[in-house]
Design an enzyme around this catalytic site. Sequence first.
Site, PDB file in Angstrom:
ATOM      1  N   LEU A 128       2.848  25.138 -47.698  1.00  0.00           N
ATOM      2  CA  LEU A 128       2.519  26.506 -48.130  1.00  0.00           C
ATOM      3  C   LEU A 128       3.168  27.519 -47.183  1.00  0.00           C
ATOM      4  O   LEU A 128       3.877  28.425 -47.615  1.00  0.00           O
ATOM      5  CB  LEU A 128       0.985  26.676 -48.138  1.00  0.00           C
ATOM      6  CG  LEU A 128       0.440  28.068 -48.446  1.00  0.00           C
ATOM      7  CD1 LEU A 128       0.761  28.485 -49.882  1.00  0.00           C
ATOM      8  CD2 LEU A 128      -1.098  28.103 -48.248  1.00  0.00           C
ATOM      9  N   GLU A 130       5.435  29.508 -44.381  1.00  0.00           N
ATOM     10  CA  GLU A 130       6.875  29.697 -44.177  1.00  0.00           C
ATOM     11  C   GLU A 130       7.052  30.423 -42.845  1.00  0.00           C
ATOM     12  O   GLU A 130       6.087  30.965 -42.302  1.00  0.00           O
ATOM     13  CB  GLU A 130       7.450  30.530 -45.336  1.00  0.00           C
ATOM     14  CG  GLU A 130       7.291  29.799 -46.666  1.00  0.00           C
ATOM     15  CD  GLU A 130       7.910  30.525 -47.848  1.00  0.00           C
ATOM     16  OE1 GLU A 130       8.476  31.624 -47.665  1.00  0.00           O
ATOM     17  OE2 GLU A 130       7.826  29.958 -48.955  1.00  0.00           O
ATOM     18  N   SER A 135      -0.639  33.448 -42.098  1.00  0.00           N
ATOM     19  CA  SER A 135      -1.950  33.913 -42.593  1.00  0.00           C
ATOM     20  C   SER A 135      -1.814  34.602 -43.940  1.00  0.00           C
ATOM     21  O   SER A 135      -2.650  34.425 -44.834  1.00  0.00           O
ATOM     22  CB  SER A 135      -2.571  34.883 -41.574  1.00  0.00           C
ATOM     23  OG  SER A 135      -2.941  34.181 -40.410  1.00  0.00           O
ATOM     24  N   GLY A 346     -13.670  18.237 -13.533  1.00  0.00           N
ATOM     25  CA  GLY A 346     -13.052  18.903 -12.390  1.00  0.00           C
ATOM     26  C   GLY A 346     -11.559  18.626 -12.347  1.00  0.00           C
ATOM     27  O   GLY A 346     -10.899  18.569 -13.389  1.00  0.00           O
ATOM     28  N   GLU A 370      -4.613  25.446 -41.293  1.00  0.00           N
ATOM     29  CA  GLU A 370      -5.442  25.581 -42.509  1.00  0.00           C
ATOM     30  C   GLU A 370      -6.275  26.870 -42.445  1.00  0.00           C
ATOM     31  O   GLU A 370      -7.406  26.922 -42.945  1.00  0.00           O
ATOM     32  CB  GLU A 370      -6.270  24.318 -42.765  1.00  0.00           C
ATOM     33  CG  GLU A 370      -5.341  23.116 -42.973  1.00  0.00           C
ATOM     34  CD  GLU A 370      -5.866  22.027 -43.860  1.00  0.00           C
ATOM     35  OE1 GLU A 370      -6.820  22.258 -44.605  1.00  0.00           O
ATOM     36  OE2 GLU A 370      -5.271  20.923 -43.819  1.00  0.00           O
ATOM     37  N   GLY A 371      -5.689  27.895 -41.855  1.00  0.00           N
ATOM     38  CA  GLY A 371      -6.328  29.214 -41.744  1.00  0.00           C
ATOM     39  C   GLY A 371      -6.919  29.411 -40.368  1.00  0.00           C
ATOM     40  O   GLY A 371      -7.772  28.632 -39.930  1.00  0.00           O
ATOM     41  N   THR A 372      -6.464  30.446 -39.675  1.00  0.00           N
ATOM     42  CA  THR A 372      -6.965  30.727 -38.318  1.00  0.00           C
ATOM     43  C   THR A 372      -8.457  31.095 -38.368  1.00  0.00           C
ATOM     44  O   THR A 372      -8.996  31.413 -39.437  1.00  0.00           O
ATOM     45  CB  THR A 372      -6.206  31.927 -37.717  1.00  0.00           C
ATOM     46  OG1 THR A 372      -6.452  33.059 -38.573  1.00  0.00           O
ATOM     47  CG2 THR A 372      -4.706  31.674 -37.613  1.00  0.00           C
ATOM     48  N   SER A 373      -9.079  31.130 -37.197  1.00  0.00           N
ATOM     49  CA  SER A 373     -10.493  31.540 -37.146  1.00  0.00           C
ATOM     50  C   SER A 373     -10.652  32.957 -37.691  1.00  0.00           C
ATOM     51  O   SER A 373     -11.667  33.280 -38.321  1.00  0.00           O
ATOM     52  CB  SER A 373     -11.003  31.477 -35.702  1.00  0.00           C
ATOM     53  OG  SER A 373     -11.001  30.142 -35.266  1.00  0.00           O
TER      54      SER A 373
HETATM   55  N1  CAA Z   1     -10.732  29.487 -54.610  1.00  0.00           N
HETATM   56  C1  CAA Z   1     -10.313  29.942 -55.830  1.00  0.00           C
HETATM   57  N2  CAA Z   1      -9.511  31.040 -55.963  1.00  0.00           N
HETATM   58  C2  CAA Z   1      -9.165  31.685 -54.839  1.00  0.00           C
HETATM   59  C3  CAA Z   1      -9.575  31.262 -53.558  1.00  0.00           C
HETATM   60  C4  CAA Z   1     -10.394  30.106 -53.468  1.00  0.00           C
HETATM   61  N3  CAA Z   1     -10.811  29.645 -52.298  1.00  0.00           N
HETATM   62  N4  CAA Z   1      -9.064  32.099 -52.642  1.00  0.00           N
HETATM   63  C5  CAA Z   1      -8.352  33.035 -53.311  1.00  0.00           C
HETATM   64  N5  CAA Z   1      -8.401  32.757 -54.643  1.00  0.00           N
HETATM   65  C6  CAA Z   1      -7.813  33.540 -55.732  1.00  0.00           C
HETATM   66  C7  CAA Z   1      -8.451  34.904 -55.798  1.00  0.00           C
HETATM   67  O1  CAA Z   1      -9.608  34.896 -56.606  1.00  0.00           O
HETATM   68  C8  CAA Z   1      -7.353  35.734 -56.393  1.00  0.00           C
HETATM   69  O2  CAA Z   1      -7.319  35.534 -57.778  1.00  0.00           O
HETATM   70  P1  CAA Z   1      -7.262  36.819 -58.772  1.00  0.00           P
HETATM   71  O3  CAA Z   1      -5.886  37.357 -58.569  1.00  0.00           O
HETATM   72  O4  CAA Z   1      -7.498  36.241 -60.127  1.00  0.00           O
HETATM   73  O5  CAA Z   1      -8.324  37.766 -58.315  1.00  0.00           O
HETATM   74  C9  CAA Z   1      -6.082  35.110 -55.826  1.00  0.00           C
HETATM   75  O6  CAA Z   1      -6.430  33.770 -55.442  1.00  0.00           O
HETATM   76  C10 CAA Z   1      -5.572  35.835 -54.612  1.00  0.00           C
HETATM   77  O7  CAA Z   1      -6.577  35.822 -53.645  1.00  0.00           O
HETATM   78  P2  CAA Z   1      -6.731  36.948 -52.556  1.00  0.00           P
HETATM   79  O8  CAA Z   1      -6.660  38.304 -53.202  1.00  0.00           O
HETATM   80  O9  CAA Z   1      -7.931  36.638 -51.745  1.00  0.00           O
HETATM   81  O10 CAA Z   1      -5.366  36.738 -51.715  1.00  0.00           O
HETATM   82  P3  CAA Z   1      -4.944  37.319 -50.331  1.00  0.00           P
HETATM   83  O11 CAA Z   1      -3.484  37.511 -50.346  1.00  0.00           O
HETATM   84  O12 CAA Z   1      -5.816  38.451 -49.938  1.00  0.00           O
HETATM   85  O13 CAA Z   1      -5.146  36.056 -49.323  1.00  0.00           O
HETATM   86  C11 CAA Z   1      -6.288  34.699 -47.714  1.00  0.00           C
HETATM   87  C12 CAA Z   1      -6.329  35.518 -49.033  1.00  0.00           C
HETATM   88  C13 CAA Z   1      -7.693  34.146 -47.642  1.00  0.00           C
HETATM   89  C14 CAA Z   1      -5.991  35.539 -46.506  1.00  0.00           C
HETATM   90  C15 CAA Z   1      -5.260  33.545 -47.843  1.00  0.00           C
HETATM   91  O14 CAA Z   1      -3.935  34.051 -47.802  1.00  0.00           O
HETATM   92  C16 CAA Z   1      -5.421  32.504 -46.783  1.00  0.00           C
HETATM   93  O15 CAA Z   1      -6.260  31.611 -46.886  1.00  0.00           O
HETATM   94  N6  CAA Z   1      -4.573  32.541 -45.710  1.00  0.00           N
HETATM   95  C17 CAA Z   1      -4.497  31.464 -44.763  1.00  0.00           C
HETATM   96  C18 CAA Z   1      -3.446  30.496 -45.206  1.00  0.00           C
HETATM   97  C19 CAA Z   1      -3.713  29.105 -44.745  1.00  0.00           C
HETATM   98  O16 CAA Z   1      -4.834  28.654 -44.623  1.00  0.00           O
HETATM   99  N7  CAA Z   1      -2.630  28.382 -44.526  1.00  0.00           N
HETATM  100  C20 CAA Z   1      -2.743  27.044 -44.131  1.00  0.00           C
HETATM  101  C21 CAA Z   1      -1.507  26.318 -44.483  1.00  0.00           C
HETATM  102  S1  CAA Z   1      -1.709  24.591 -44.610  1.00  0.00           S
HETATM  103  C22 CAA Z   1      -1.619  24.010 -43.036  1.00  0.00           C
HETATM  104  O17 CAA Z   1      -2.195  24.520 -42.142  1.00  0.00           O
HETATM  105  C23 CAA Z   1      -0.707  22.888 -42.822  1.00  0.00           C
HETATM  106  C24 CAA Z   1      -1.166  21.566 -42.562  1.00  0.00           C
HETATM  107  O18 CAA Z   1      -0.406  20.723 -42.920  1.00  0.00           O
HETATM  108  C25 CAA Z   1      -2.428  21.208 -41.848  1.00  0.00           C
END
Ligand code: CAA
Length: 388
Positions: A128, A130, A135, A346, A370-373
């Site tokens: 996911l 890039e 975030s 220690g 998987e999303g910062t704190s």
């Molecule tokens: N379940 C269902 N739908 C969801 C959802 C969820 N948990 N979260 C968001 N959506 C939907 C929303 O309802 C919205 O839909 P509508 O357009 O129909 O209203 C759409 O998705 C967009 O959601 P937001 O408006 O909330 O989007 P946003 O741009 O404001 O972003 C965010 C929200 C929570 C900040 C999100 O970008 C996020 O979680 N960021 C962190 C990213 C992340 O966790 N990355 C981890 C990468 S994986 C990894 O770490 C690698 C690994 O290999 C371990």
Amino acid sequence: MSWALIPLTDEQRQIQQMAREFAQQEIAPHSEAWDRDAHFERSVIDRLGELGFLGMMLPERYDGLGLDTRTYLVALEEIAAVDASVAVAMSVHNSLPTQMLLRWGTDAQKDRFLRPMARGEMLGAFALSEPESGSDAASLRTQATRDANGDWILEGTKAWVTNGNTADVILAMARTDTREERRGPRGIGAFIVTPDAPGFRVGAKEDKMGLRASPTTQLIFDGMRLPADALLGEEGMGFVYAMQSLDNGRLGIAAQAIGIARAALEYAAAYAADRRQFGTPIKEFEGIQFKLADMATRVTASRALLHAAAAAKDRGDPVTQFSSMAKLMASEAAMWVTTQAIQIYGGYGYMKDYPVERLFRDAKVTEIYEGTSEIQRIIIARELYARS
Ligand code: CAA
């Protein structure tokens, strides 16, 4: 040491025992060397597959164990308590690509991938982030366009992909709609990528502080060609699928963090009983007792929240907020508990000769990936208003 506030079933205890024995016998003897050499050991994935740990929540018809979320998290904690690098491979695979395919895949896509994934013959990854979208995941730039034959052509770079250079199947998010009004989350698709796709390339492997035995790489899609049926589910729904999958993924990262924290607590408690200063074992000092008490409380509270969140998920309740709470609490507990463990050790704790140093390094990323704190807090706060 007391373990779960909510008792485990007999089956859960058996799985826990199996995971513990496997981790202690087959992983623990090598963890230090794998961490030192940043070595990913593929044979461990094969063994996890043989034990059923790579298809824990998949139905039996796909060679999975058909278990519930809590049982999966119990096993994952055991692996993480011994080796957090192995645990993240298991977590990403079980929580993200397998669940995405199960939930939104066509029968043909499920038939092709899920059985080999459950058996450990195919390892999964999730792409996911890039270089310029972490975030703010919805601002991703990787572009997917369709050519005259209906094939997809993907152009872009994915960052920080766990299992990136070892995965056999990657669920990758890319922008399918470039119109200005569709630049947000709605113009994104989820694609099933296999490394044999023309134009697929593994980029740089990251040199990380912790989780050194888990490879993290860039993936480069250089005009990468995918067949039309590489799209998962509906075209504009990839971001929503990714978010829904991260609701699962964050439970796995919480279990990983609890495993790390528990190991640090166990090592520190044993060390405090053994280490003598001022003529007595240091566990006799209140300064040490208070630390151990707070460590144990945070581990137990994190696990109780996580297991309650898992039960909510298995009941079919919404878990976005609970997953974020569990991940936030467990990851901050892991960082705090491992810091205290080093303090109890220690000077020895600061040395690579002792296990708490690795646990401290491994804990940090649980507050980031998987999303910062900070992102977890945003999600939790948003959900407060969504419910009111
Ligand atoms: N379940 C269902 N739908 C969801 C959802 C969820 N948990 N979260 C968001 N959506 C939907 C929303 O309802 C919205 O839909 P509508 O357009 O129909 O209203 C759409 O998705 C967009 O959601 P937001 O408006 O909330 O989007 P946003 O741009 O404001 O972003 C965010 C929200 C929570 C900040 C999100 O970008 C996020 O979680 N960021 C962190 C990213 C992340 O966790 N990355 C981890 C990468 S994986 C990894 O770490 C690698 C690994 O290999 C371990």
